[in-house]
Design a protein around this motif. Sequence first.
Motif, PDB file in Angstrom:
ATOM      1  N   ASP A 108     -11.696   4.209   4.092  1.00 46.42           N
ATOM      2  CA  ASP A 108     -10.427   4.822   4.471  1.00 46.42           C
ATOM      3  C   ASP A 108     -10.487   6.291   4.048  1.00 46.42           C
ATOM      4  N   ALA A 114       0.872  -1.179   0.000  1.00 46.59           N
ATOM      5  CA  ALA A 114       0.000   0.000   0.000  1.00 46.59           C
ATOM      6  C   ALA A 114       0.909   1.228   0.000  1.00 46.59           C
ATOM      7  N   ASN A 115       0.415   2.320  -0.519  1.00 44.14           N
ATOM      8  CA  ASN A 115       1.253   3.515  -0.651  1.00 44.14           C
ATOM      9  C   ASN A 115       1.358   4.223   0.698  1.00 44.14           C
ATOM     10  N   ASP A 116       2.229   3.694   1.565  1.00 47.75           N
ATOM     11  CA  ASP A 116       2.359   4.248   2.907  1.00 47.75           C
ATOM     12  C   ASP A 116       3.750   4.815   3.163  1.00 47.75           C
ATOM     13  N   ASP A 152      -8.416   8.552   3.572  1.00 45.96           N
ATOM     14  CA  ASP A 152      -7.353   9.063   2.696  1.00 45.96           C
ATOM     15  C   ASP A 152      -7.347   8.426   1.319  1.00 45.96           C
ATOM     16  N   THR A 153      -7.669   7.134   1.226  1.00 39.25           N
ATOM     17  CA  THR A 153      -7.547   6.420  -0.044  1.00 39.25           C
ATOM     18  C   THR A 153      -8.876   6.165  -0.745  1.00 39.25           C
ATOM     19  N   SER A 212     -11.706   0.358  -3.988  1.00 39.86           N
ATOM     20  CA  SER A 212     -11.358   1.774  -3.909  1.00 39.86           C
ATOM     21  C   SER A 212     -12.180   2.584  -4.900  1.00 39.86           C
ATOM     22  N   GLY A 249       1.519   6.858  -6.550  1.00 42.63           N
ATOM     23  CA  GLY A 249       0.419   6.238  -5.820  1.00 42.63           C
ATOM     24  C   GLY A 249      -0.838   7.091  -5.855  1.00 42.63           C
ATOM     25  N   GLN A 250      -1.931   6.496  -5.374  1.00 44.64           N
ATOM     26  CA  GLN A 250      -3.207   7.199  -5.273  1.00 44.64           C
ATOM     27  C   GLN A 250      -3.686   7.148  -3.826  1.00 44.64           C
ATOM     28  N   ARG A 256     -10.836   3.658  -0.026  1.00 45.96           N
ATOM     29  CA  ARG A 256     -11.106   2.217  -0.055  1.00 45.96           C
ATOM     30  C   ARG A 256     -12.287   1.912   0.854  1.00 45.96           C
ATOM     31  N   VAL A 280     -12.203   6.529  -6.134  1.00 46.63           N
ATOM     32  CA  VAL A 280     -11.326   7.690  -6.040  1.00 46.63           C
ATOM     33  C   VAL A 280     -11.884   8.851  -6.849  1.00 46.63           C
ATOM     34  N   ASN A 316       3.432   2.783  -6.632  1.00 46.81           N
ATOM     35  CA  ASN A 316       3.609   3.416  -5.323  1.00 46.81           C
ATOM     36  C   ASN A 316       5.070   3.766  -5.058  1.00 46.81           C
TER      37      ASN A 316
END
Length: 515
Positions: free
Chosen positions: A434, A173-175, A436-437, A407, A260-261, A439, A409, A212
Motif C-alpha cells: 500500500d 483502518a485509518n481512512d 500510503d501505509t 506493515s 493513525g499511521q 502494508r 513504516v 486512528n
Amino acid sequence: MDGIRQNKGPKFAYFLKVDDRSGEISTVALLDYEKRNQFHIIAIPIKGGGENREILVEVEDENDNSPVFPDDRIKLEISEFARVGSEYALPTAVDHDGPKFTVQKYRIAQGNVNNVFKITTRKLNDILTANLVVNGQLDREYRDKYELIIEAIDGGKPAKIGSLRVAIEILDANDNAPLFSQPRYTADVRANLSIGTTILTIKATDSDLGDNGKVRFRFQRISTPSTALFSLSSSGILSTAAHLEPGSVHDLVVTAYDAGQPSLEATAFVTVTVQGSSLSSSALDIIWLTETSTAHLLENVTLGGIAARIFMNDEHSNSELSLSGCPSLCLQQSDSRSVYLLLICGQFDRETHSEYHLKFMVKQHGEQIFEHPVLLTIGDVNDHAPSWGESRVHITLNRNVASPGKSLVATDLDAGMNGRIRYSILGTDAIGVDPDTGRIYPIRDLDCSYGNELRFKIRAEDGGKPGLSSDLEVIADLVDANTKPPVFEKGLYEVEVKEDTEKGTCLIKVRFIFV
C-alpha cells in the motif's frame, strides 16, 4: 438344482437371508447405504453337478442425511482495507450420503448487505469446498459487523440443507480524517483578559477506532504573529497567552490530527475580535523581508541576510531596542537611530526548533517601557530522507493471498509534502505494498516454488522536490498459517512397473496444490 448353499460374508446374516431351495434373497433388517453398500454372495449347489454362482447385491442410496458443518458458528475478522477478491476459507460441510446426494453447492442465505461477499467453490478429492470472497468495498464506519448464514445444499429432491452462521467483524483502518464541529469559530473578548483565560473550546470527531480516532489539536505550522498571543491545548482549549490590544482582530488556523499511521489532518479557522479601540499606535513597525512578508523563515535561509526592517515611532526614537528568544537573529542599528535591521547570524534547523517566541523590548534610561512579542516560524526544506531505523528486517509472511499482510513504516523528520512518505517494492513481483501505509501483502499465493524464504526491498520516498528515498532489505519467512494444508491433485495414483526396471528410474511425478 435341489437347493443352494450360500457362502456368507461377515455379519451377512444380520441383513440378508437366502432360501436354500428357491434361492430367493430377502432382507432381515434395515439396510443402510452409509454403513454397507453391497453384499457378495456365492451360491453353491447342494448336490453338486452345477456351477457356483457369484451374486452381487447393491444397496441403493437414499437422501437420508443432511449436510453438517463441523461448527454451527464461526467468527472472521476482515480489514476494511481488504481488497476485492480476497478469499477466506470456510469449514467444509459433510454429507454421509453417496456421491449422488452429497453436498452440491453453497450459498449465502441471509445477511449479505449490498452483496459485499460471495461464495466460490472447488472440488478436491470429490469433496466440494467453499471460500468466502470479498465482493465489494468494505467500510467499517458504514457497517462494522455482518451476520451471514451460509447454507450447504445436497443433491436430493427435495434437497436437504445444513447451515453455518458466520459472524464477521470489520477491522478499522485509518481512512477518516478528523471532522470539526464547524468550519469557522468566532469569539468576541474583552481587552483586559488575564493571561490564561479560556476563550473557547474547539471540537472535532473522528469516526475511526482506537488511535486512528484519537483527535489532538495544534496551531497550523505556518503561523501568523497572532499565534504568539494565544495558547491551544491538545484537547482543543484556546486561551490567551499575552495581553490583547483593544480593537484588534486575530485570525488563527487550527489543525486537528489523529494518531493513525500515517496521521490524517483537517483544518478550521478561528477569528478572535478584541473589544474596544486602539488608543495609541504601536511603538514598533516591523516589515518582514521574507517571501511571505510574515515572520516565517526557511531553515536554509542564507547566513548574513536581512530578515526584517524595524522602525521605531518618533515618540521612542531615542530609546534602545533589544531582542531575545532566538540566538540566530541579531539586531543592527542603521544610520538612522529609529531604524534597525534584523540579521540572520546563525543556522536554523526546523527539526530541532520549528518556532521561536521573539520579544522586542524598548528601553529608556535602562528601564523597559514596551515589549512586543512575535512568533517566528521556521519553514521546512527537504533535508532529511525517510529513515527505517535499520538496514535489514526479518519478518514472517503468510503464503495466502488473502492474508492481512504486515506493515513496515519509515519516518521522515521533514514536514508537509517533504515528510509525506510513499512506498514501493523492489526486487519481486510477488509482493505488493500500500503506497500510503507501507502494508505489504502477497499479490498471489506463494506456493512452494518460492521456497521458504523471499528476499526483496521496500523503498520509502518522500514528496519533496527533488524527492529523497531510502531502501529497507526485507527477508520474509514464508509460512502457511491460517490456510488449509496442501492436497494432492489425485486421491489415487496407479503405476505399472516392469520387473527389469533399472534402479533410479523415475516412476511418477505427483503434484499438490494449496487450497
